[in-house]
Design a protein around this motif. Structure first.
Motif, mmCIF file in Angstrom:
data_model
loop_
_atom_site.group_PDB
_atom_site.id
_atom_site.type_symbol
_atom_site.label_atom_id
_atom_site.label_comp_id
_atom_site.label_asym_id
_atom_site.label_seq_id
_atom_site.Cartn_x
_atom_site.Cartn_y
_atom_site.Cartn_z
ATOM 1 N N ALA A 155 0.838 -1.207 0.000
ATOM 2 C CA ALA A 155 0.000 0.000 0.000
ATOM 3 C C ALA A 155 0.871 1.256 0.000
ATOM 4 O O ALA A 155 1.906 1.317 0.660
ATOM 5 N N ARG A 156 0.415 2.258 -0.744
ATOM 6 C CA ARG A 156 1.125 3.542 -0.801
ATOM 7 C C ARG A 156 0.255 4.705 -0.317
ATOM 8 O O ARG A 156 0.731 5.824 -0.203
ATOM 9 N N ASP A 157 -1.020 4.414 -0.047
ATOM 10 C CA ASP A 157 -1.929 5.497 0.330
ATOM 11 C C ASP A 157 -3.039 4.934 1.209
ATOM 12 O O ASP A 157 -3.450 3.786 1.030
ATOM 13 N N MET A 158 -3.518 5.745 2.130
ATOM 14 C CA MET A 158 -4.596 5.305 3.030
ATOM 15 C C MET A 158 -5.877 4.961 2.266
ATOM 16 O O MET A 158 -6.713 4.194 2.741
ATOM 17 N N ASP A 159 -6.063 5.537 1.078
ATOM 18 C CA ASP A 159 -7.264 5.259 0.291
ATOM 19 C C ASP A 159 -7.345 3.793 -0.140
ATOM 20 O O ASP A 159 -8.401 3.326 -0.559
ATOM 21 N N SER A 184 3.827 2.048 2.673
ATOM 22 C CA SER A 184 5.234 2.228 2.347
ATOM 23 C C SER A 184 5.415 3.590 1.691
ATOM 24 O O SER A 184 4.648 3.964 0.807
ATOM 25 N N VAL A 185 6.421 4.329 2.152
ATOM 26 C CA VAL A 185 6.699 5.631 1.540
ATOM 27 C C VAL A 185 8.062 5.627 0.853
ATOM 28 O O VAL A 185 8.521 6.663 0.376
ATOM 29 N N SER A 186 8.704 4.464 0.826
ATOM 30 C CA SER A 186 9.968 4.349 0.094
ATOM 31 C C SER A 186 9.672 3.895 -1.325
ATOM 32 O O SER A 186 8.566 3.449 -1.636
ATOM 33 N N GLU A 187 10.658 4.023 -2.204
ATOM 34 C CA GLU A 187 10.458 3.662 -3.608
ATOM 35 C C GLU A 187 10.082 2.190 -3.744
ATOM 36 O O GLU A 187 9.202 1.832 -4.520
ATOM 37 N N GLU A 188 10.753 1.348 -2.940
ATOM 38 C CA GLU A 188 10.451 -0.083 -2.967
ATOM 39 C C GLU A 188 9.420 -0.410 -1.891
ATOM 40 O O GLU A 188 9.169 0.399 -0.993
#
Length: 212
Positions: A142-146, A197-201
């Motif tokens: 996941a990259r976003d709470m949505d 996750s807020v890193s590229e990977e």
């Protein structure tokens, strides 16, 4: 980012499955004599040695162990002092002793895989039933709470340790916090919580959830 439907196997369901993986064991009445005998033998003491430690006659201790007499409170105090425990511990069923010595080794990459739309879980020590903790490694996709259908919440407490990458931990009553490799958090799992996750990977974390 648009909202994605939840997988049929999500975080709370993993925990529910783990909690329900074994029927509750029946509670048997405590046999005080057997309890005293077990405590004595665990210390490697003979009946004579234990009697000396407790300041009781050997015959008295023998009768207690064989259920031939009910000890007075003074005798119980002496027994507890001799065994270096408290009086209540004499009456505590040794339920945990029944699983002492259990061990499970999970080799790298050999955990039980369970994927969701937001996480890829790898359950560790999956072969053990009736665990009091649920350990699992997770890849955070996941990259976003949505991407979550609301907060994840469940009974118990939870420990999170970041293995790789950078994550953002969202919790219901606190400001979001970014965490990198080596950072950890311990929190009340009944409080809503999600991780992205807020890193590229994709980041990876170790989670340990209490099941009691």
């Amino acid at each position: 980012m648009s909202k994605v439907a939840k997988s049929s196997i999500d975080g709370p369901s993993l925990i529910r499955i783990a909690r329900e993986s074994g029927a509750d064991a029946p509670v048997e009445p405590l046999n005080l004599g057997q309890r005293v005998r077990d405590l004595r033998k665990a210390r490697g003491w003979t009946l004579e040695q234990a009697a000396v430690q407790a300041g009781l006659a050997r015959s008295t201790l023998s009768k207690i162990e064989n259920g031939q007499m009910s000890p007075t409170y003074e005798a119980l105090k002496k027994l507890a002092e001799g065994l270096a425990i408290s009086v209540p511990q004499l009456f505590t069923p040794p339920s945990k002793a029944q699983v002492t010595g259990r061990r499970a080794v999970t080799r790298a990459g050999e955990g039980q895989a369970q994927a969701t739309t937001t996480y890829e879980h790898e359950l560790l020590a999956a072969q053990l039933t009736r665990k009091q903790m649920l350990p699992y490694r997770a890849r955070i996709r996941a990259r976003d709470m949505d991407e979550f259908d609301g907060w994840i919440r469940h009974d118990g407490e939870e420990f999170l340790y970041v293995l790789t990458g950078v994550i953002r931990l969202y919790t219901e009553f606190y400001e979001p916090v970014e965490m990198k490799r080596g950072d950890s958090a311990y929190y009340d799992a009944t409080m809503g919580h999600n991780v992205v996750s807020v890193s590229e990977e994709d980041a990876t974390v170790l989670w340990v959830t209490s099941l009691v």
